[in-house]
Write an enzyme that holds these catalytic residues in place. Structure first.
Site, mmCIF file in Angstrom:
data_model
loop_
_atom_site.group_PDB
_atom_site.id
_atom_site.type_symbol
_atom_site.label_atom_id
_atom_site.label_comp_id
_atom_site.label_asym_id
_atom_site.label_seq_id
_atom_site.Cartn_x
_atom_site.Cartn_y
_atom_site.Cartn_z
ATOM 1 N N GLY A 130 0.803 -1.224 0.000
ATOM 2 C CA GLY A 130 0.000 0.000 0.000
ATOM 3 C C GLY A 130 0.836 1.273 0.000
ATOM 4 O O GLY A 130 0.296 2.366 0.157
ATOM 5 N N THR B 58 2.428 2.984 -2.439
ATOM 6 C CA THR B 58 2.107 3.970 -3.475
ATOM 7 C C THR B 58 0.781 4.663 -3.188
ATOM 8 O O THR B 58 0.668 5.883 -3.305
ATOM 9 C CB THR B 58 2.086 3.285 -4.860
ATOM 10 O OG1 THR B 58 3.374 2.710 -5.084
ATOM 11 C CG2 THR B 58 1.780 4.271 -5.966
ATOM 12 N N SER C 4 12.504 -0.896 -1.269
ATOM 13 C CA SER C 4 13.747 -0.745 -0.495
ATOM 14 C C SER C 4 13.830 -1.758 0.654
ATOM 15 O O SER C 4 13.739 -1.389 1.814
ATOM 16 C CB SER C 4 13.893 0.698 0.031
ATOM 17 O OG SER C 4 12.697 1.178 0.623
#
Lengths: 241, 241
Positions: free
Chosen positions: A84, A86, A152
């Site tokens: 979630g 973005t 990341s």
């Protein structure tokens, strides 16, 4: 970024003149009891002062004192694919835009679209992070804050970002792997499970949970609006005054 | 980028008040011939208007009208290694900074330092150009102009940049290969000639001369100052008004 046009300075001068001359007429009338003379004095004053105000405004436009450099921040959304990131980052970005601060949105997908085949190995990802870090830093040099969403997955890549940029705010978008799989509208997890994707975080690559995230958003229990509010509150308290 | 502090607005209010009240006193005195009353009216006006001016200033700070978006440009220096790109670009950057426009300097070396091992093959170079193009474009989205110096030896890589950015100004820094070799204080050409460097432009990799450069600087015949003046003239005529 914007500059003040000459027209803006002129209209500002006129708007002020209406306020100012009104005040002068009232004062002069109160003192001397002569409305005709008060208005005449006010009108003469108007003509003179529109020009003076304009000159004053342009002079101050050249003086830099009292213009405070905007302190940029970096909102860094990390989390599993489809956790979630973005969606929440987009919502926060939309709200931040209303505050009229210089702002840029960076999403993993957009950058990988520009330069395809970046790769997903540990080394590829870390090099990619360095590039994104450089981009954020260059934007920050120019007072631009950033809202970034990147999986990341490694502690070291998030550390690279933290060391390169200032006012870093890590938002860990937490979701159970099962939840992410359920949200898998693109079928990415499915393909990874079938072995079509290599190094897919959560399936055949690890996600190292951040230990020092400034904010943790539990998407299993919070709506996008609730998450967005929590993040905005922290940003506003610390960086937008 | 800067914002106006509250203190700046207050001091601006005071500086204007000195000018404005002076004018009012002179006008009222001219009309009524009573200096004492003129000064009294002026003083009352002052107190009232400092507050009014401040409120007016803060209100206008929130109004966006008349704030013109700054049009960013991209100065792109291309040429053989040691042709003088960085030196001329630095000189131009220094002059442009005086104009107080949002500006960023990007040099090949700085970026390759951040992300080493980018590589120098045709494919590596083109991918690198795409990343730099993305960086310039992101800066331009935020009204920031750029001064870039990259060997960028291929027509296709310079084309990538031209397609990605707006207001692109290619500066071809032209120097005879022999001149570059003479300037070779780092011994780079020497190493390339010995075969220590692969894909070194001008030795074992081609430099495709730009056919559509906005500016061509013949460094064999122009000093850094002369070159810088020519470039600044074009930038100021086209983009900084």
């Amino acid at each position: 970024m914007y500059k003040e046009t000459n027209r803006r300075s002129i209209v500002k001068g006129i708007s002020w003149r209406v306020i100012a001359t009104g005040t002068t007429i009232v004062i002069v009338y109160t003192f001397f009891g002569r409305l005709d003379l008060a208005i005449a004095a006010g009108l003469i004053e108007s003509v003179l002062k529109v020009g003076l105000y304009w000159a004053h405004e342009r002079a101050w436009f050249k003086v830099r004192w009292g213009r405070k450099k905007i302190e940029p921040f970096n909102l860094w959304f990390t989390g599993l694919p489809l956790s979630g990131k973005t969606t929440i980052a987009d919502a926060v970005y939309k709200e931040l835009q209303k505050l009229d601060i210089p702002l840029e949105r960076l999403d993993s997908k957009d950058i990988r679209d520009v330069v395809p085949n970046i790769g997903f190995s540990r080394d590829d990802r870390n090099r990619h992070m360095k590039r994104v870090g450089h981009l954020v830093k260059t934007l920050q040099n120019n007072s631009i804050s950033t809202v970034c969403s990147f999986v990341s997955p490694y502690t070291e890549s998030r550390k690279v970002i933290r060391e390169m940029v200032q006012n870093n705010i890590v938002v860990y978008v937490k979701a159970e792997l099962e939840t992410c799989k359920k949200r898998d509208y693109k079928g990415a997890y499915e393909k990874a499970l079938k072995g079509e994707y290599q190094n897919f975080t959560g399936v055949n690559d690890t996600y190292e949970e951040p230990q020092h995230a400034e904010i943790v958003i539990d998407t299993d229990n919070l709506s996008v609006e609730q998450a967005s509010k929590i993040i905005l509150k922290l940003v506003q308290e610390r960086y937008v005054k």
